[in-house]
Write a protein that holds these residues in place. Structure first.
Motif, short mmCIF file in Angstrom:
data_model
loop_
_atom_site.label_atom_id
_atom_site.label_comp_id
_atom_site.label_asym_id
_atom_site.label_seq_id
_atom_site.Cartn_x
_atom_site.Cartn_y
_atom_site.Cartn_z
N ASN A 1 0.82 -1.21 0.00
CA ASN A 1 0.00 0.00 0.00
C ASN A 1 0.86 1.26 0.00
O ASN A 1 0.44 2.32 0.50
N ARG B 1 2.48 4.71 -0.52
CA ARG B 1 1.99 5.99 -1.01
C ARG B 1 3.13 7.00 -0.90
O ARG B 1 3.86 7.03 0.09
N TYR C 1 3.09 9.98 -0.19
CA TYR C 1 2.91 10.93 0.90
C TYR C 1 3.59 10.49 2.20
O TYR C 1 3.77 11.30 3.12
N GLN D 1 -3.38 10.43 1.45
CA GLN D 1 -3.54 9.19 2.22
C GLN D 1 -2.28 8.88 3.03
O GLN D 1 -1.20 8.75 2.46
N ASN E 1 -4.89 5.22 4.31
CA ASN E 1 -4.82 4.81 2.90
C ASN E 1 -5.89 3.76 2.61
O ASN E 1 -6.53 3.21 3.51
N ASN F 1 -11.05 8.43 -3.70
CA ASN F 1 -10.07 8.81 -4.68
C ASN F 1 -10.57 8.27 -6.03
O ASN F 1 -11.51 7.47 -6.06
N ARG G 1 1.69 4.31 -10.16
CA ARG G 1 0.71 5.39 -10.23
C ARG G 1 1.34 6.64 -10.85
O ARG G 1 2.45 7.02 -10.48
N ASP H 1 -3.83 8.40 -11.15
CA ASP H 1 -4.40 8.65 -9.83
C ASP H 1 -4.82 10.12 -9.77
O ASP H 1 -3.99 11.01 -9.73
N GLU I 1 -6.35 11.68 -7.36
CA GLU I 1 -6.33 12.25 -6.00
C GLU I 1 -7.69 12.80 -5.54
O GLU I 1 -7.78 13.88 -4.98
N TYR J 1 -11.24 5.15 0.71
CA TYR J 1 -10.35 5.20 1.88
C TYR J 1 -11.11 5.89 3.00
O TYR J 1 -12.26 6.33 2.79
#
Length: 305
Positions: free
Chosen positions: A29, A31, A33, A79, A110, A128, A228, A265, A267, A288
């Motif tokens: 998973n 991400r 971020y 996320q 997420n 998302n 992504r 993606d 967002e 999410y």
């Protein structure tokens, strides 16, 4: 018998950067971020929960008000949550640990972190939008809505021109002129730092759409992370809206990246009009959860309502 690993609360200065990023990187998973370089540019102040030897991690971006620390979702970070996705039991242990250290939390996990049954924690669905790009362009177009196809046709009659890799300074100046209401004062500086890093590392690029008069009317910062391509940040002005410039840009971008084992993606968004725009390109929702709790003493609860 050996003891099971414990979840430790670790101050930012004591986080092992290499182990942290390795954990995020290998997580299914994963991400963008959650990497420390991203959090350092968006949250600025954050600590972490770490299970074992960085087998599972959870960033804890926080602020202070009246001396009380509370968790919040940093800008440009859709996320966060727990990485990799834990079992339901371990997920609950993480949440319990968070509640030991914070009286208030309003964060977004997420899509692979499931909600928990806890009467003290409110779990709200958010969405998302993802568009698979692994089909050929003709097949992807087949998933466009009639509204989207109509706007693309209108945009193609406007003699627009797309430039791949416009200057960061030009994009930020354009973005600043077209900021939505309520944008945080430091938003542009944080965005500048993120895009500059993405361009330097080679995973991010700004695409601009220009009119026949060579005026920028729409632009998007895309960054690719693993499988992504993220529609990370966008800006348009009244001219761009009138000329349907964003429809033109996205259609061309999808065409150029069709047939690749990637997702576009988008967002989000929870704003109905924006969600319709994304879904009009055939993007499908990815659920999410926003997790929120408020255990502040009675007289202080109003501070975070």
């Amino acid at each position: 018998m050996s003891k099971a690993p414990k979840i430790k609360y670790i101050k930012h200065k004591n986080i092992d950067s290499a182990k942290w990023n390795a954990c995020i990187d290998r997580a299914q998973n994963c991400r963008i971020y959650a990497y420390d370089w991203h959090l350092d540019r968006t949250a600025i102040v954050w600590d972490a929960l770490v299970y074992g030897d960085y087998e599972y991690v959870m960033p804890l971006p926080y602020r202070k008000k009246l001396g009380i620390r509370y968790l919040y979702q940093p800008i440009y970070s859709q996320q966060l949550g727990i990485f990799p996705a834990p079992s339901a039991t371990l997920h609950k242990v993480f949440i319990d640990k968070v509640q030991q250290h914070f009286w208030y939390s309003d964060v977004q996990f997420n899509s692979q972190n499931m909600p928990i049954e806890d009467e003290q924690v409110a779990c709200t669905e958010r969405y998302n939008y993802l568009l698979p790009l692994n089909q050929d362009f003709k097949a992807i177009i087949g998933g466009y809505s009639k509204h989207t196809k109509r706007n693309i046709s209108k945009s193609q009659r406007n003699d627009l021109n797309i430039i791949e890799g416009i200057r960061l300074e030009e994009y930020l100046a354009f973005k600043t002129k077209n900021l939505p209401p309520g944008t945080a004062n430091d938003a542009i500086e944080k965005l500048k730092s993120l895009i500059a890093f993405g361009e330097y590392k080679g995973f991010g690029k700004v695409y601009g759409v220009y009119t026949t008069a060579n005026e920028l009317c729409a632009a998007v910062y895309f960054c690719r992370w693993k499988n992504r391509i993220i529609y990370f940040n966008a800006a348009t002005n009244d001219t761009g809206k009138e000329l349907r410039a964003m429809y033109y840009l996205l259609n061309r971008f999808i065409e150029d990246n069709s047939g690749k084992n990637l997702f576009l993606d988008f967002e989000g968004s929870m704003i109905p009009g924006v969600a319709r725009f994304f879904s009009g390109f055939g993007a499908r929702p990815e659920r999410y959860f926003q997790l929120k709790f408020n255990r502040l003493p009675g007289p202080l609860k109003w501070l975070k309502k």
